[in-house]
Design a protein around this motif. Sequence first.
Motif, short mmCIF file in Angstrom:
data_model
loop_
_atom_site.label_atom_id
_atom_site.label_comp_id
_atom_site.label_asym_id
_atom_site.label_seq_id
_atom_site.Cartn_x
_atom_site.Cartn_y
_atom_site.Cartn_z
N PHE A 173 -27.80 14.94 13.88
CA PHE A 173 -27.03 13.90 13.35
C PHE A 173 -27.27 13.18 11.48
O PHE A 173 -26.34 13.19 10.97
CB PHE A 173 -27.05 12.45 14.12
N LEU A 179 -22.27 10.78 10.37
CA LEU A 179 -21.59 9.31 10.69
C LEU A 179 -20.21 9.28 10.93
O LEU A 179 -19.62 8.68 11.80
CB LEU A 179 -22.05 8.20 9.69
N ASP A 198 -30.42 12.78 16.37
CA ASP A 198 -31.06 13.60 15.08
C ASP A 198 -31.74 14.83 15.93
O ASP A 198 -31.97 14.99 16.97
CB ASP A 198 -32.50 12.78 14.68
N ALA A 218 -34.32 9.51 15.16
CA ALA A 218 -33.51 8.49 15.70
C ALA A 218 -32.09 9.01 16.61
O ALA A 218 -31.71 9.68 16.39
CB ALA A 218 -33.14 7.43 14.62
N TYR A 220 -28.42 7.26 17.02
CA TYR A 220 -27.66 6.06 16.70
C TYR A 220 -26.57 5.99 17.59
O TYR A 220 -25.72 6.80 18.04
CB TYR A 220 -26.97 6.64 15.29
N LEU A 222 -23.06 3.93 18.42
CA LEU A 222 -21.86 3.54 17.83
C LEU A 222 -20.97 2.82 18.94
O LEU A 222 -20.69 3.34 19.69
CB LEU A 222 -21.08 4.28 16.94
N LEU A 250 -23.90 -0.99 15.46
CA LEU A 250 -24.51 0.14 15.31
C LEU A 250 -26.08 -0.29 15.83
O LEU A 250 -26.57 -1.42 15.50
CB LEU A 250 -24.47 0.39 14.19
N HIS A 251 -26.50 0.66 16.86
CA HIS A 251 -28.15 0.35 17.27
C HIS A 251 -28.72 1.75 16.64
O HIS A 251 -28.00 2.77 16.86
CB HIS A 251 -27.93 0.31 18.64
N VAL A 252 -29.72 1.62 16.19
CA VAL A 252 -30.78 2.66 15.78
C VAL A 252 -31.76 2.62 16.85
O VAL A 252 -32.51 1.62 16.84
CB VAL A 252 -30.91 2.67 14.31
N LEU A 253 -31.92 3.60 17.39
CA LEU A 253 -32.85 3.67 18.62
C LEU A 253 -34.07 4.81 18.05
O LEU A 253 -33.73 5.85 17.78
CB LEU A 253 -32.36 4.01 20.00
N SER B 148 -33.66 10.55 9.30
CA SER B 148 -33.80 9.04 9.82
C SER B 148 -35.13 8.43 9.20
O SER B 148 -36.02 9.19 8.88
CB SER B 148 -33.77 8.97 11.20
N LEU B 179 -26.75 6.96 5.39
CA LEU B 179 -26.69 6.06 6.16
C LEU B 179 -28.18 5.50 6.65
O LEU B 179 -28.42 4.40 6.23
CB LEU B 179 -26.30 6.48 7.48
N THR B 242 -40.40 6.03 13.60
CA THR B 242 -39.01 6.18 13.04
C THR B 242 -38.27 4.71 13.40
O THR B 242 -38.88 4.00 14.24
CB THR B 242 -38.23 7.17 13.78
N MET B 243 -37.67 4.16 12.28
CA MET B 243 -36.96 2.82 12.50
C MET B 243 -36.18 2.57 13.84
O MET B 243 -35.34 3.53 13.98
CB MET B 243 -36.18 3.01 11.07
N SER B 244 -36.29 1.55 14.30
CA SER B 244 -35.29 1.12 15.13
C SER B 244 -34.65 -0.03 14.91
O SER B 244 -35.48 -1.12 14.17
CB SER B 244 -35.88 0.67 16.61
N VAL B 245 -33.43 -0.46 14.72
CA VAL B 245 -32.98 -1.71 14.58
C VAL B 245 -31.70 -1.93 15.44
O VAL B 245 -30.85 -0.92 15.56
CB VAL B 245 -32.54 -1.78 13.03
N PHE B 246 -31.46 -2.92 15.98
CA PHE B 246 -30.47 -3.13 16.83
C PHE B 246 -29.15 -4.13 16.39
O PHE B 246 -29.53 -5.08 15.69
CB PHE B 246 -30.94 -3.93 18.46
N ASP B 247 -28.17 -4.01 16.91
CA ASP B 247 -26.91 -4.90 16.49
C ASP B 247 -26.68 -5.32 15.19
O ASP B 247 -26.44 -6.40 14.37
CB ASP B 247 -27.21 -6.30 17.09
N VAL B 248 -26.57 -3.85 14.39
CA VAL B 248 -26.27 -4.15 12.83
C VAL B 248 -24.61 -4.14 13.13
O VAL B 248 -24.13 -3.20 13.70
CB VAL B 248 -26.69 -2.87 12.06
N LEU B 250 -21.05 -2.71 11.35
CA LEU B 250 -20.67 -1.98 10.22
C LEU B 250 -19.13 -1.83 10.30
O LEU B 250 -18.32 -2.01 11.05
CB LEU B 250 -21.12 -0.33 10.84
#
Lengths: 285, 285
Positions: A173, A179, A198, A218, A220, A222, A250-253, B148, B179, B242-248, B250
């Motif tokens: 990814f 994306l 990824d 990660a 992603y 959507l 968008l959540h990045v896990l 990522s 991204l 690796t980065m995680s971030v929830f509820d962005v 877009l």
Amino acid sequence: MAKKKPGRLIIIGGGEKKDEERTILKEVARQANGGKLVVVTVATEEPEEVWKEYREIFKEIGVKKLEHLDVRIREEATSPKRYKLLEGAKVVFFTGGDQLKITSQLGDSAVYQNIERIYQEGGTVAGTSAGASVMSETMLVSGDAEQSHQIGKMLAMAPGLGLIQNVVVDQHFAERGRLSRLLGAIAQNPRHLGMGIDENTAVIVHGQESLEVIGKGAVYVLDGSGSTYSNLGERDEDMEKTMSVFDVKLHVLSEGNRFNLQERRPEVPPKPEDVAASHGAPPDN
Amino acid sequence: MAKKKPGRLIIIGGGEKKDEERTILKEVARQANGGKLVVVTVATEEPEEVWKEYREIFKEIGVKKLEHLDVRIREEATSPKRYKLLEGAKVVFFTGGDQLKITSQLGDSAVYQNIERIYQEGGTVAGTSAGASVMSETMLVSGDAEQSHQIGKMLAMAPGLGLIQNVVVDQHFAERGRLSRLLGAIAQNPRHLGMGIDENTAVIVHGQESLEVIGKGAVYVLDGSGSTYSNLGERDEDMEKTMSVFDVKLHVLSEGNRFNLQERRPEVPPKPEDVAASHGAPPDN
């Protein structure tokens, strides 16, 4: 026969062979748990070479019962010799290649019915790259990556194996800048959650309910269900209009994160020290 | 002197020279409106070549008053000869190259003070590629794209020119799979909105309040203000988490879409036929 719970899916974003720690393939092997693991090379143009590579790796990490399911023409997918090879398998592993080869050669065949039965009876189906995309009900086949999606140029999608519902999977990814193609897919129908995985990263899906991320990269997610506008219905004549879509979530896990597929919510598992700290306390829900 | 309204910014994702229709550069020229347009080549290693290219294009589309501001060492940025060249300019255009060259050579110099004055007094500042990144308060300098974001590997960021507040700009966005680096930047501080601009695509920013998209590609707006979780504070020892971030949130914007920077909301302008239909009706707000 009583209905059993479906097993696990391990959906891999590609590139897991290059990982010297073998994190993901060890997880695949762990699911075999001493039982049979079948490597399906139908997606690839080089089934012998790919089989040899995976055979070596799986042997190295302790898998004893390994089989190669080699289907080159559709006729072979109905051959009793081939589907008998699946008998008693705990894990079926789809290699990379071309996802359309998997569905066109195996779709609705006796071999595939056996694979589905293995999953429905609690076995594991794993797949990497094309073998990951093929898990969806509707799969991405191609579509320009590395440029934004133009509405007139429809994304090529095709019916997949449908082992996971309401999700469209994309792989390699971040590495292939996908994306916009995944956004194009979910904008077509926000019922589908987009899941971009990824390389050297995988999701383990437990019975359609939740998933967990393992590996280095990660995942992603959507979610277009709350989107407030999309111009996908407004195709123009010269077919060059670029997609707009507003309010996609968008959540990045990353490794250890979970995602609840029913509620479409990401989750962070509690840390061991927090669990210890609350030990003895009454549960607060 | 009475305080005037700041002018416009035209922030371009790169690649606009290749567009035969010159959509974006025509918009830059239109802002000059017969007045002087100054091309600043400080970002590039090849100022003469780049100036010749833009000179040719701007002449072709009817710009009569063109100047070349060539700064190769910081000393030149304080030279009266150079900043006098900006006198009466309606548009200042920054070419691509290396954004750090722009800030290190021009930052806080007499030349830059003149450029800022032009903007504050209603002029236009345009920039492409590195010239786009440099508009932010804090600009992205490098950072791996196409994989990522790993928390331990800090994104290289540096102070930009600060012509646009609370926004981090990235360019060549879909084309270079950026991204995850832009997500990394906004996760560091969700006060910043992430704005990823594709090639041959631009945003026209009207006095810090709203922007409008022109060109062929898309503009990706990442809003982390409602995000519910990020692991950026949890740097681990081996620096490979690796980065995680929830509820962005877009938003993907294409030509004609607008974005309200104050309310962080995308807008679709009404279609001409809808405007005509409501003609004569009382406004409903």
